[in-house]
Design an enzyme around this catalytic site. Sequence first.
Site, mmCIF file in Angstrom:
data_model
loop_
_atom_site.group_PDB
_atom_site.id
_atom_site.type_symbol
_atom_site.label_atom_id
_atom_site.label_comp_id
_atom_site.label_asym_id
_atom_site.label_seq_id
_atom_site.Cartn_x
_atom_site.Cartn_y
_atom_site.Cartn_z
ATOM 1 N N SER A 46 10.903 16.663 -16.275
ATOM 2 C CA SER A 46 10.575 15.936 -15.335
ATOM 3 C C SER A 46 8.987 15.781 -15.653
ATOM 4 C CB SER A 46 10.496 16.602 -13.873
ATOM 5 O OG SER A 46 10.259 15.667 -12.832
ATOM 6 N N GLU A 47 8.509 14.657 -15.886
ATOM 7 C CA GLU A 47 7.233 14.349 -16.481
ATOM 8 C C GLU A 47 5.909 14.706 -15.560
ATOM 9 O OE1 GLU A 47 9.293 11.892 -15.672
ATOM 10 O OE2 GLU A 47 8.454 9.953 -14.899
ATOM 11 N N ASN A 48 6.107 14.983 -14.363
ATOM 12 C CA ASN A 48 5.028 15.816 -13.351
ATOM 13 C C ASN A 48 4.825 17.276 -13.964
ATOM 14 O OD1 ASN A 48 7.789 15.930 -12.002
ATOM 15 N ND2 ASN A 48 6.683 16.712 -10.451
ATOM 16 N N SER A 88 2.930 17.924 -20.480
ATOM 17 C CA SER A 88 4.099 17.218 -20.203
ATOM 18 C C SER A 88 4.381 15.973 -21.065
ATOM 19 C CB SER A 88 4.424 16.889 -18.747
ATOM 20 O OG SER A 88 5.477 16.271 -18.408
#
Lengths: 213, 231
Positions: A46-48, A88
């Site tokens: 998840s890019e967060n 990330s």
Amino acid sequence: MAWTREQMAERAAKELEDGFYVNLGIGIPTLVSNYVPSDYDITLQSENGMMGMGPFPTEENIDADLINAGKQTITELPRSSYFSSSASFAMIRGGHIDLSVLGAMEVAQNGDLANWMIPGKLVKGMGGAMDLVSGVKRIVVVMDHTNKKGETKVLKECTLPLTGKGVVDLIITDLGVMEVREDALALIELAPEVSVEEVQAKTEADLVIDLQD
Amino acid sequence: MKKVYTSATDALEGLVFDGMTIAVGGFGLCGIPENLILALRETGVKDITVVSNNCGVDDFGMGLLLQTRQIKKMVSSYVGENAEFMRQYLSGELELEFNPQGTLAERLRAGGAGIPGFYTKTGVGTIIAEGKEHKEFDGETYILERGIKTDLAIVKAWKGDEKGNLTYRKTAMNFNPECATAGKVTLAEVEEIVPVGSLDKMAIHTPEVYVQRIIQGDHEKRIEQRTVRAS
């Protein structure tokens, strides 16, 4: 019969390979996680700032500090790790993520993708989509073949501002599956009871028919 | 040097001025410096440029500073959850610079690390690349993106010690470590200030050198998309 959202997600899940690190976009792409083969070891990024996303929580274990990139509450797994946004996107930009499944407003036959903006109307932002399409090894688009007005979303050239140029590898729509090749799109699969003629009629892009068994 | 302040208002004392740039940590409403945002609103500072991945929602987070028209420009990757933002932008009251999320994170990281620019493939062939230097490396085209330094950074961590060492919790980390490095002055708010020496030294995400002032505060931690499965 055209594929449903779930069936499109199920078809997209066939692009997974054992051991893949995968980033799923918002909407239909999120549903892909429901169709991961049980004997596969698939890790969702998840890019967060999380590797190893777990399922949605129960009411009792909701944690405001634990969300996915769609801002939905999620859970962690024993293997999960957390990191900052730059770390990330270092993973994403650096080519360490194997596959990303994304939605789209328009796709062109050369692999151009538009999914972030309609000038003067929809101005939400690209979020992490531009980074994903330029960094992830393989990009699969899942979308309806036509928009709400019945106009095709599979074009010779995109009309909307691009998210990425020549970035899409595979397009899965409610009507079938198309591969981005050198000069044209190749229709490689049809949804049940959908005809080649129907796909051709609803596609502006140059389409080669190369149905696989 | 004393870094612990008793309130967000005290912590902002002497640091704000009209036209300043401020980096704000958080992703959506997750890991945002709630107390410092409220205190910033109270200062009445105007014409600020805010570097933040998102701009909160209409009545929470950075959306509160939109209501009071204190923001001149936003540098963000996604602002889709905020109707007032859209209204001010489409009417020309608010400037907006969209950055791809990874580019924004790296711009802050680079700025804080003394790197004035870097080349990335992200955005090549899109409107993001317009007007930017293009350069080929190993047969691939990249664009030059600039590092960002801001006059002030406000961040939210889980725990911090009296010297300003910070540790974040789960995905509430997000942009906070990058923002902390990019600020000429960085203010941190934490859920708990603990005595020096009580944080795990191997789990400090932001070392004290980046943090000039720290406060403890209560946090609502509003959830944007409460999503559950059947238990």
